[in-house]
Design a protein around this motif. Structure first.
Motif, PDB file in Angstrom:
ATOM      1  N   ILE A  89      20.437 -14.738  18.653  1.00  0.00           N
ATOM      2  CA  ILE A  89      19.929 -16.015  18.141  1.00  0.00           C
ATOM      3  C   ILE A  89      18.404 -15.987  18.060  1.00  0.00           C
ATOM      4  N   ASN A  90      17.766 -15.456  19.094  1.00  0.00           N
ATOM      5  CA  ASN A  90      16.304 -15.389  19.102  1.00  0.00           C
ATOM      6  C   ASN A  90      15.780 -14.470  18.004  1.00  0.00           C
ATOM      7  N   GLY A 105      13.268 -18.425  20.493  1.00  0.00           N
ATOM      8  CA  GLY A 105      12.915 -18.378  19.081  1.00  0.00           C
ATOM      9  C   GLY A 105      13.153 -19.670  18.328  1.00  0.00           C
ATOM     10  N   PRO A 106      14.302 -20.351  18.525  1.00  0.00           N
ATOM     11  CA  PRO A 106      14.518 -21.598  17.792  1.00  0.00           C
ATOM     12  C   PRO A 106      13.454 -22.653  18.059  1.00  0.00           C
ATOM     13  N   TYR A 125       9.294 -26.820  10.973  1.00  0.00           N
ATOM     14  CA  TYR A 125       9.730 -28.196  11.180  1.00  0.00           C
ATOM     15  C   TYR A 125       8.626 -29.012  11.846  1.00  0.00           C
ATOM     16  N   GLU A 126       8.694 -30.315  11.648  1.00  0.00           N
ATOM     17  CA  GLU A 126       7.706 -31.209  12.249  1.00  0.00           C
ATOM     18  C   GLU A 126       7.981 -31.441  13.724  1.00  0.00           C
ATOM     19  N   SER A 127       9.249 -31.419  14.106  1.00  0.00           N
ATOM     20  CA  SER A 127       9.603 -31.688  15.507  1.00  0.00           C
ATOM     21  C   SER A 127      10.952 -31.068  15.816  1.00  0.00           C
ATOM     22  N   PHE A 128      11.205 -30.873  17.110  1.00  0.00           N
ATOM     23  CA  PHE A 128      12.458 -30.285  17.560  1.00  0.00           C
ATOM     24  C   PHE A 128      12.793 -30.865  18.923  1.00  0.00           C
ATOM     25  N   GLN A 129      14.050 -31.303  19.084  1.00  0.00           N
ATOM     26  CA  GLN A 129      14.509 -31.896  20.332  1.00  0.00           C
ATOM     27  C   GLN A 129      15.596 -31.009  20.942  1.00  0.00           C
TER      28      GLN A 129
END
Length: 473
Positions: free
Chosen positions: A199-200, A249-250, A259-263
């Motif tokens: 995934i990374n 990595g994600p 992306y502007e943001s990630f939660q």
């Protein structure tokens, strides 16, 4: 697992790099490694079958496009082997890498592939081609292939839903690459640490995709999903050879770069209980999903009264959410641009009395009556409608007639969503119409039933895959 390193050596190699506490990515990797397809509920398997059927149909129909056939000749060298991967609709086999790319590309050509309103993209077409190509290459079981489809869908869709994409980017080719990597790792039987590493690595193999390509009809946009599938497979190969990625990595990709943001916490919310694939959408309108609220409103209007002819119409006003309001080009220069134009979609729906595939062909794009009406369609943004996303994708259509009268209709939840689903019969007709571009009707019926049977583990992957040839009778 095929690896340059022995499995136990690879696991130790990865473990040596992990000195951090458990996080969302560990949880996601464990889910992906441990998912047992056999234990899934019957309704989930049924949904997997329809998602697989819908995606295969999109790939088969897309394979008829001349640009797709031309690139397939250049990119996919025919390979005759029991472990070769099929080029769906093209009657040939090639390497897994070529099949993942070509099938992923053909699946997006007609804008008929399923999607997910929460991830704001198309998870299935980003993972099924890679999972299928690798499964054929490695002679995987149906159970393993289907588990990979579920894993890839959930990983990709959940990462997309937890992120806010930059406005200038196209969602294709971004988080879908990570979903494809996870699907391939699941086919390979990777355990959680190795899954995380894949995934990374996949997070570093995404592409910088431009939204402007879809607005201008740049056909390069159609390869984004193909690249995701091919690069997901590459991520697995790199991991098996001892390559490594970032620790997370994600988070870097989705939170700092594209992306502007990630939660991160949102990624694992309801993981394993609330499957994203159960809340997908299917498409009957042969165009961008952002057009669908407008077309649904016109369909509602047509259901209660006959639509006026183009000659009776003075102008048409569409009020909708911001993503749809961007699709405001009244003179698209090719079939792709037409699928991303609200004015054209409205005009071709009225002129041709349909929003199906035939209304977005080259003949339709060149129709002077359609183009003239499209010039009289205005598209406005209503912030209150944007606030209703993602549960609704609303639109209000008002037709102003030359006699001074008006007709108005409004749609909220789009048809095809889980909140307003198409019937299985409607999906069956869609499958038959799309695959009918390539195969005779009897074969299409047989393939559909076999696909639904495969999802319930009633036939082998090899039996099912044998039906993916246009020469089959």
């Amino acid at each position: 697992m095929h690896s340059a390193l022995a499995p136990e050596t690879l696991a130790l190699h990865l473990h040596d790099q992990r000195t951090f506490p458990m996080d969302y990515l560990d949880t996601l990797s464990q889910f992906s490694s441990n998912l047992d397809y056999r234990t899934l509920d019957a309704d989930v398997k049924d949904q997997v079958g329809w998602i697989l059927a819908d995606t295969v149909a999109a790939m088969a129909a897309g394979s008829a496009e001349p640009e797709l056939r031309a690139i397939a000749k250049k990119q996919a060298h025919v390979k005759a082997s029991s472990h070769a991967s099929q080029l769906i609709g093209l009657g040939a086999c090639s390497t897994a890498e070529a099949a993942a790319f070509i099938n992923g590309t053909s699946g997006t050509f007609l804008e008929m592939d399923e999607g997910n309103r929460f991830s704001r993209g198309h998870p299935a077409v980003h993972v099924i081609p890679a999972a299928l190509a690798l499964s054929q290459e490695r002679d995987a079981s149906a159970e393993n292939f289907l588990a990979a489809v579920v894993v890839g869908y959930e990983v990709g869709s959940r990462l997309g839903a937890a992120s806010q994409l930059r406005g200038a980017m196209h969602p294709h080719g971004t988080w879908g690459t990570i979903g494809a990597g996870a699907a391939c790792a699941r086919v390979a039987g990777m355990q959680a640490l190795d899954m995380r590493q894949t995934i990374n690595i996949a997070a570093s193999l995404t592409t910088a995709t431009s939204k402007q390509t879809m607005l201008e009809g740049g056909l390069v946009r159609n390869v984004y999903a193909g690249l995701s599938n091919r690069n997901g497979l590459l991520a697995l190969n790199l991991a098996e050879c001892g390559f490594t990625g970032e620790r997370d990595g994600p988070s870097s990709l989705l939170g700092k770069i594209i992306y502007e943001s990630f939660q991160p916490d949102a990624v694992t919310q309801g993981l394993g209980q609330d499957l994203h694939l159960m809340r997908n959408y299917f498409k009957l309108h042969s165009c961008c999903r952002y057009n669908h609220g407008t077309l649904d409103a016109i369909d509602q209007m047509a259901a209660t009264q006959s639509l006026p002819s183009a000659e009776e119409i003075d102008r048409i006003e569409v009020v909708t959410y911001h993503l749809a309001a961007e699709l405001n080009d009244p003179a698209p220069n090719n079939t792709l641009a037409a699928k991303f134009s609200v004015p054209f979609a409205v005009a071709t729906r009225i002129v041709n009395n349909s929003s199906a595939l035939s209304s977005f062909t080259w003949d339709a794009v060149r129709n002077p009556h359609t183009l003239a009406l499209a010039q009289r369609v205005s598209v406005l943004h209503d912030p209150a409608m944007s606030a209703r996303l993602p549960n609704e994708r609303p639109s209000r259509v008002t037709i102003y007639l030359k006699d001074g009268s008006t007709r108005t209709a409004e749609a909220g939840v789009n048809r095809g969503d889980d909140a307003s689903p198409y019937t299985r019969e409607e999906l069956r007709q869609k499958f038959m119409n799309l695959t009918g571009r390539i195969w005779p009707a009897a074969h299409c019926e047989k393939l559909l039933q076999a696909t639904l049977d495969l999802a319930h583990l009633k036939i082998s992957l090899q039996e099912w895959a044998a039906l993916l040839s246009p020469s089959a009778e």
